[in-house]
Design a protein around this motif. Structure first.
Motif, PDB file in Angstrom:
ATOM      1  N   SER A 106       0.898  -1.135   0.142  1.00  0.00           N
ATOM      2  CA  SER A 106      -0.140  -0.026  -0.117  1.00  0.00           C
ATOM      3  C   SER A 106       0.990   1.168  -0.073  1.00  0.00           C
ATOM      4  O   SER A 106       0.557   2.326  -0.638  1.00  0.00           O
ATOM      5  N   GLY A 107       1.958   1.349   0.814  1.00  0.00           N
ATOM      6  CA  GLY A 107       2.908   2.478   0.754  1.00  0.00           C
ATOM      7  C   GLY A 107       3.648   2.499  -0.372  1.00  0.00           C
ATOM      8  O   GLY A 107       3.770   3.861  -1.026  1.00  0.00           O
ATOM      9  N   ILE A 108       3.847   1.408  -1.231  1.00  0.00           N
ATOM     10  CA  ILE A 108       4.632   1.622  -2.434  1.00  0.00           C
ATOM     11  C   ILE A 108       3.693   2.068  -3.500  1.00  0.00           C
ATOM     12  O   ILE A 108       4.019   3.116  -4.215  1.00  0.00           O
ATOM     13  N   LEU A 109       2.287   1.688  -3.448  1.00  0.00           N
ATOM     14  CA  LEU A 109       1.385   2.456  -4.453  1.00  0.00           C
ATOM     15  C   LEU A 109       1.338   3.835  -4.144  1.00  0.00           C
ATOM     16  O   LEU A 109       1.138   4.508  -5.093  1.00  0.00           O
ATOM     17  N   GLN A 110       1.258   4.329  -2.916  1.00  0.00           N
ATOM     18  CA  GLN A 110       1.216   5.687  -2.774  1.00  0.00           C
ATOM     19  C   GLN A 110       2.413   6.425  -3.407  1.00  0.00           C
ATOM     20  O   GLN A 110       2.358   7.571  -3.697  1.00  0.00           O
ATOM     21  N   ALA A 115       4.893   9.519  -7.930  1.00  0.00           N
ATOM     22  CA  ALA A 115       5.728   9.409  -9.137  1.00  0.00           C
ATOM     23  C   ALA A 115       5.074   9.764 -10.361  1.00  0.00           C
ATOM     24  O   ALA A 115       5.482  10.469 -11.197  1.00  0.00           O
ATOM     25  N   TYR A 116       3.791   9.220 -10.566  1.00  0.00           N
ATOM     26  CA  TYR A 116       3.050   9.727 -11.649  1.00  0.00           C
ATOM     27  C   TYR A 116       2.603  11.226 -11.501  1.00  0.00           C
ATOM     28  O   TYR A 116       2.727  11.908 -12.423  1.00  0.00           O
ATOM     29  N   SER A 117       2.218  11.673 -10.496  1.00  0.00           N
ATOM     30  CA  SER A 117       2.023  13.079 -10.313  1.00  0.00           C
ATOM     31  C   SER A 117       3.102  14.082 -10.794  1.00  0.00           C
ATOM     32  O   SER A 117       3.205  15.079 -11.112  1.00  0.00           O
ATOM     33  N   SER A 118       4.476  13.441 -10.474  1.00  0.00           N
ATOM     34  CA  SER A 118       5.798  14.110 -10.714  1.00  0.00           C
ATOM     35  C   SER A 118       6.208  13.935 -12.008  1.00  0.00           C
ATOM     36  O   SER A 118       7.411  14.494 -12.515  1.00  0.00           O
ATOM     37  N   ASN A 119       5.492  13.262 -12.987  1.00  0.00           N
ATOM     38  CA  ASN A 119       5.704  12.766 -14.146  1.00  0.00           C
ATOM     39  C   ASN A 119       7.078  12.037 -14.409  1.00  0.00           C
ATOM     40  O   ASN A 119       8.000  12.632 -15.250  1.00  0.00           O
ATOM     41  N   ASP A 120       7.533  11.251 -13.360  1.00  0.00           N
ATOM     42  CA  ASP A 120       8.857  10.776 -13.314  1.00  0.00           C
ATOM     43  C   ASP A 120       8.631   9.484 -13.977  1.00  0.00           C
ATOM     44  O   ASP A 120       8.575   8.203 -13.175  1.00  0.00           O
ATOM     45  N   THR A 121       8.966   9.247 -15.293  1.00  0.00           N
ATOM     46  CA  THR A 121       8.660   7.848 -16.205  1.00  0.00           C
ATOM     47  C   THR A 121       9.643   6.747 -15.511  1.00  0.00           C
ATOM     48  O   THR A 121       9.158   5.650 -15.211  1.00  0.00           O
ATOM     49  N   PHE A 129       7.089  -2.080 -10.548  1.00  0.00           N
ATOM     50  CA  PHE A 129       7.706  -3.294 -10.270  1.00  0.00           C
ATOM     51  C   PHE A 129       7.847  -3.931  -8.989  1.00  0.00           C
ATOM     52  O   PHE A 129       7.471  -5.082  -8.822  1.00  0.00           O
ATOM     53  N   GLU A 130       8.195  -3.024  -8.148  1.00  0.00           N
ATOM     54  CA  GLU A 130       8.206  -3.220  -6.682  1.00  0.00           C
ATOM     55  C   GLU A 130       6.994  -3.720  -6.299  1.00  0.00           C
ATOM     56  O   GLU A 130       6.707  -4.585  -5.232  1.00  0.00           O
ATOM     57  N   ALA A 131       5.835  -2.816  -6.429  1.00  0.00           N
ATOM     58  CA  ALA A 131       4.502  -2.987  -5.997  1.00  0.00           C
ATOM     59  C   ALA A 131       4.041  -4.452  -6.456  1.00  0.00           C
ATOM     60  O   ALA A 131       3.246  -4.936  -5.737  1.00  0.00           O
ATOM     61  N   SER A 167      -7.605  -3.815  -4.815  1.00  0.00           N
ATOM     62  CA  SER A 167      -8.124  -3.072  -6.061  1.00  0.00           C
ATOM     63  C   SER A 167      -8.533  -1.689  -5.916  1.00  0.00           C
ATOM     64  O   SER A 167      -8.437  -0.758  -7.156  1.00  0.00           O
ATOM     65  N   ALA A 168      -8.993  -1.203  -4.870  1.00  0.00           N
ATOM     66  CA  ALA A 168      -8.982   0.076  -4.504  1.00  0.00           C
ATOM     67  C   ALA A 168      -7.947   1.021  -4.924  1.00  0.00           C
ATOM     68  O   ALA A 168      -7.990   2.162  -5.298  1.00  0.00           O
ATOM     69  N   GLN A 169      -7.030   0.428  -4.389  1.00  0.00           N
ATOM     70  CA  GLN A 169      -5.607   1.112  -4.600  1.00  0.00           C
ATOM     71  C   GLN A 169      -5.224   1.263  -5.883  1.00  0.00           C
ATOM     72  O   GLN A 169      -4.791   2.545  -6.451  1.00  0.00           O
ATOM     73  N   TYR A 170      -5.262   0.268  -6.824  1.00  0.00           N
ATOM     74  CA  TYR A 170      -5.133   0.335  -8.186  1.00  0.00           C
ATOM     75  C   TYR A 170      -6.136   1.430  -9.078  1.00  0.00           C
ATOM     76  O   TYR A 170      -5.600   2.084  -9.811  1.00  0.00           O
TER      77      TYR A 170
END
Length: 233
Positions: A106-110, A115-121, A129-131, A167-170
């Motif tokens: 859960s923490g990794i998905l946060q 990372a998505y918000s920061s646009n860090d590809t 991969f870690e998640a 599922s809610a996290q994704y």
């Protein structure tokens, strides 16, 4: 008599007169501080007990509970990993281990959302991969717990909650995810929803009057129906 403070004070005084390695006093202090709601101090005393955790399950679980209570899932998981290796058929160990691995996932998905918000590809690919790996290991442990005691409703519920929450996290990633990632993330979410439905259906059969089970099942089926209707359109 429920006077935790006096009990703690007495034991801490006893430490001044105790032998070189007062394991029992440390363990009792760990327990009392945990009961008092001070998991950090509890963990400190459990750690000072300085004994082989794999040979003292009460002490091991005390320290694990202290770590969990203070939100330290990583240290709890590290201990549980060793205990599961030592006692592979202990269903309860695997269930708690799987639950803590989910907390880490859960923490990794946060972190992935950030990372998505920061646009860090590059970071997005690494965290995805870690998640995936951590989530798979959490699932494996929870399934293995249930396999070892299929009559235990707690283990069945752990799986249902795991699939529902993951599922809610994704799904929560979709608004911020890169466009080319959204389809795979959504597919992952609805695969998890299908598993959650299966396990909540089993729980409802066991306990048809449980409002929480029936409510969760209804919500999940509604999500699935909407997705199906959207796909048909």
């Amino acid at each position: 008599m429920g006077d935790l403070d006096d009990a703690i004070q007495t034991l801490e005084t006893a430490l001044n007169y105790a032998d070189e390695d007062p394991v029992e006093i440390y363990e009792n202090l760990g327990y009392l501080y945990l009961e008092k709601g001070d998991p950090e101090q509890a963990a400190s005393y459990y750690e000072q007990a300085n004994t082989n955790m794999q040979e003292d399950m009460n002490l091991a679980f005390g320290l694990i509970n202290a770590y969990i209570s203070e939100g330290n899932s990583e240290q709890a998981a590290d201990m549980l990993e060793n205990l599961v290796a030592e006692y592979p058929n202990n269903a309860n160990l695997r269930n708690v281990y799987g639950t803590q691995l989910y907390q880490i996932t859960s923490g990794i998905l946060q972190d992935l959302k950030q990372a998505y918000s920061s646009n860090d590809t590059m970071l997005v690919e690494q965290i995805k991969f870690e998640a995936e790996g951590m989530g798979d290991e959490a699932e494996t442990q929870l399934i293995e717990a249930f396999k070892r005691d299929t009559s235990n409703t707690e283990y069945l519920e752990s799986l249902a909650v795991f699939y529902n929450n993951l599922s809610a996290q994704y799904l929560s990633l979709l608004p911020v995810a890169f466009e080319n990632d959204r389809a795979s993330l959504e597919s992952k979410a609805y695969t998890l929803i299908n598993f959650a439905i299966d396990y909540y259906e089993k729980l409802v059969v066991i306990d048809p009057n449980n409002e929480e089970y029936t409510s969760k099942l209804s919500v999940l089926k509604t999500l699935k129906t909407r997705k199906t209707a959207s796909a048909d359109n």
